[in-house]
Scaffold this motif. Structure first.
Motif, short mmCIF file in Angstrom:
data_model
loop_
_atom_site.label_atom_id
_atom_site.label_comp_id
_atom_site.label_asym_id
_atom_site.label_seq_id
_atom_site.Cartn_x
_atom_site.Cartn_y
_atom_site.Cartn_z
N ARG A 26 67.73 126.34 35.73
CA ARG A 26 68.37 127.67 35.76
C ARG A 26 69.89 127.54 35.78
N ILE A 27 70.38 126.58 36.55
CA ILE A 27 71.84 126.39 36.60
C ILE A 27 72.37 125.99 35.24
N GLU A 28 71.70 125.05 34.58
CA GLU A 28 72.16 124.61 33.26
C GLU A 28 72.07 125.72 32.23
N LEU A 29 71.03 126.55 32.34
CA LEU A 29 70.94 127.70 31.43
C LEU A 29 72.08 128.68 31.67
N ARG A 30 72.38 128.94 32.93
CA ARG A 30 73.48 129.85 33.25
C ARG A 30 74.80 129.30 32.71
N GLN A 31 74.97 128.01 32.82
CA GLN A 31 76.20 127.40 32.30
C GLN A 31 76.30 127.54 30.78
N THR A 101 72.81 109.98 33.82
CA THR A 101 72.07 111.03 34.52
C THR A 101 70.65 110.58 34.84
N LEU A 102 69.99 109.94 33.88
CA LEU A 102 68.63 109.45 34.11
C LEU A 102 68.60 108.38 35.20
N LEU A 103 69.60 107.53 35.22
CA LEU A 103 69.65 106.48 36.23
C LEU A 103 69.78 107.08 37.62
N ARG A 104 70.60 108.11 37.75
CA ARG A 104 70.74 108.78 39.05
C ARG A 104 69.45 109.48 39.46
N ALA A 105 68.77 110.10 38.47
CA ALA A 105 67.49 110.75 38.78
C ALA A 105 66.46 109.74 39.24
N LYS A 106 66.47 108.58 38.61
CA LYS A 106 65.53 107.51 38.97
C LYS A 106 65.72 107.05 40.41
N ALA A 107 66.95 107.09 40.89
CA ALA A 107 67.26 106.58 42.23
C ALA A 107 66.80 107.53 43.34
N ILE A 108 66.44 108.76 43.00
CA ILE A 108 66.02 109.75 43.99
C ILE A 108 64.49 109.79 44.01
N PRO A 109 63.87 109.86 45.19
CA PRO A 109 62.40 109.99 45.25
C PRO A 109 61.93 111.21 44.46
N ASN A 110 60.99 110.98 43.55
CA ASN A 110 60.48 112.04 42.66
C ASN A 110 61.58 112.66 41.80
N GLY A 111 62.68 111.91 41.64
CA GLY A 111 63.79 112.45 40.87
C GLY A 111 63.46 112.66 39.41
N MET A 112 62.62 111.79 38.83
CA MET A 112 62.25 111.95 37.42
C MET A 112 61.41 113.20 37.21
N VAL A 113 60.56 113.54 38.19
CA VAL A 113 59.77 114.77 38.09
C VAL A 113 60.70 115.98 38.04
N GLY A 114 61.65 116.03 38.98
CA GLY A 114 62.60 117.14 38.98
C GLY A 114 63.45 117.18 37.73
N TYR A 115 63.88 115.99 37.26
CA TYR A 115 64.70 115.94 36.06
C TYR A 115 63.96 116.52 34.86
N LEU A 116 62.71 116.09 34.66
CA LEU A 116 61.95 116.53 33.49
C LEU A 116 61.65 118.03 33.56
N ILE A 117 61.31 118.53 34.74
CA ILE A 117 61.06 119.97 34.87
C ILE A 117 62.33 120.75 34.57
N GLY A 118 63.46 120.26 35.05
CA GLY A 118 64.73 120.93 34.75
C GLY A 118 65.04 120.91 33.27
N ILE A 120 62.88 120.62 30.76
CA ILE A 120 61.93 121.50 30.07
C ILE A 120 62.37 122.95 30.21
N THR A 121 62.80 123.33 31.44
CA THR A 121 63.27 124.70 31.67
C THR A 121 64.47 125.00 30.79
N LEU A 122 65.40 124.06 30.71
CA LEU A 122 66.60 124.26 29.90
C LEU A 122 66.26 124.39 28.42
N VAL A 123 65.50 123.46 27.88
CA VAL A 123 65.19 123.46 26.45
C VAL A 123 64.36 124.68 26.08
N ALA A 124 63.38 125.04 26.93
CA ALA A 124 62.56 126.23 26.65
C ALA A 124 63.42 127.49 26.68
N GLY A 125 64.31 127.60 27.67
CA GLY A 125 65.17 128.78 27.75
C GLY A 125 66.10 128.89 26.56
#
Length: 293
Positions: A26-31, A101-118, A120-125
């Motif tokens: 949502r934040i990336e879409l707003r931007q 960005t992917l490397l930072r997401a990888k370093a966070i627990p479940n970060g890749m899940v959050g990254y991909l959902i974000g 998908i939300t951005l590309v779909a929007g």
């Protein structure tokens, strides 16, 4: 008694990651919707498409008196759904892979899940916004297009949603395989060839039979056909393969691509994430600086 809390505790991190991903999207879409350059990038293709179709208005679909420009409009909408799912997703992943960005997401627990959902939300929007910017003026400016019935709207909705599910995972796979955004030509050139042979700008029945079979393997043809079935008069089905809109086949082919993508994409993305490291990112950045210099 301890089983339920344990199951819930296992699910909570993934749920938190999913919520974080939605918030990120949502934040990336707003931007992007408040950025003048991004809005211009949405507006320019819509204007160019409408101008091209306007000049095609006096040409007719072979064997009919129906405007070729009006027939091309829904086909182009289906093409743009495929283009957004395949290219936009691939480009986003390759850019985020290069800038860390992917490397930072990888370093966070479940970060890749959050990254991909974000993502998908951005590309779909972005895809839906671009779709609306072309659909609304097209309905107003071009004769013969209609979404007057409930069945037309339902067809439009399921074709768009199924098309996104069928193409975005494949785009994610491409993005995982392309290590450099400047190598996106590896995706674009085959895609342009498919668009040219998928009956988007001219009825596919006028192409050689062997080319028709190749086009029907891929989602672009079926997205164009689905859009045409939602927006064109029923008698225009006579110029399609089998003289039918073939809804069952559309669901089947797009569904198969969706299943393939949803099965393979997580595997490819996990392997790609495991290979990511600070040294690899630094190496890619050094090569990019050498090309600039």
């Amino acid at each position: 008694m301890s089983v339920v809390p344990t199951a819930l505790s296992l699910g909570r991190p993934a749920m938190r990651a999913a919520r974080a991903g939605l918030a990120r999207g949502r934040i990336e879409l707003r931007q992007t919707f408040t950025n003048a350059q991004d809005l211009w990038n949405y507006l320019l293709p819509a204007v160019l498409l409408l101008v091209v179709l306007f000049f095609m208005r006096n040409a007719t679909v072979p064997g009919t008196s129906f405007s070729l420009g009006s027939r091309t409009m829904p086909s182009a909408l289906g093409m743009n759904i495929a283009f957004g799912g395949l290219v936009t997703m691939a480009m986003a992943l390759s850019v985020d892979r290069e800038d860390g960005t992917l490397l930072r997401a990888k370093a966070i627990p479940n970060g890749m899940v959050g990254y991909l959902i974000g993502k998908i939300t951005l590309v779909a929007g972005m895809g839906l916004f671009s779709f609306a910017m072309q659909l609304i003026p097209g309905l107003l400016l071009l004769d013969g297009l209609s979404l007057s019935g409930t069945s037309n709207w339902l067809t439009l909705i399921w074709v768009v949603l199924l098309g996104m599910v069928a193409t975005m995972p494949i785009g994610a796979i491409f993005g995982s395989l392309v290590t450099n955004p400047r190598n996106m030509g590896m995706v674009m050139l085959p895609l342009m060839a498919l668009i040219a042979t998928s009956g988007i700008f001219y009825p596919i029945t006028n192409f050689p039979v062997w080319l028709q079979w190749i086009a029907q393997v891929f989602p672009i043809y079926w997205l164009g056909l689905g859009m045409r079935s939602a927006m064109l008069p029923d008698d225009l089905a006579a110029v399609e393969i089998g003289e039918s809109w073939r809804h069952l086949e559309t669901v089947g082919v797009l569904g198969v691509w969706a299943i393939i993508g949803l099965v393979i994409a997580p595997i490819v993305l996990r392997r790609m994430a495991r290979r990511e490291s600070g040294s690899r990112m630094a190496e890619r950045r050094e090569k990019a600086m050498q090309r600039i210099n």
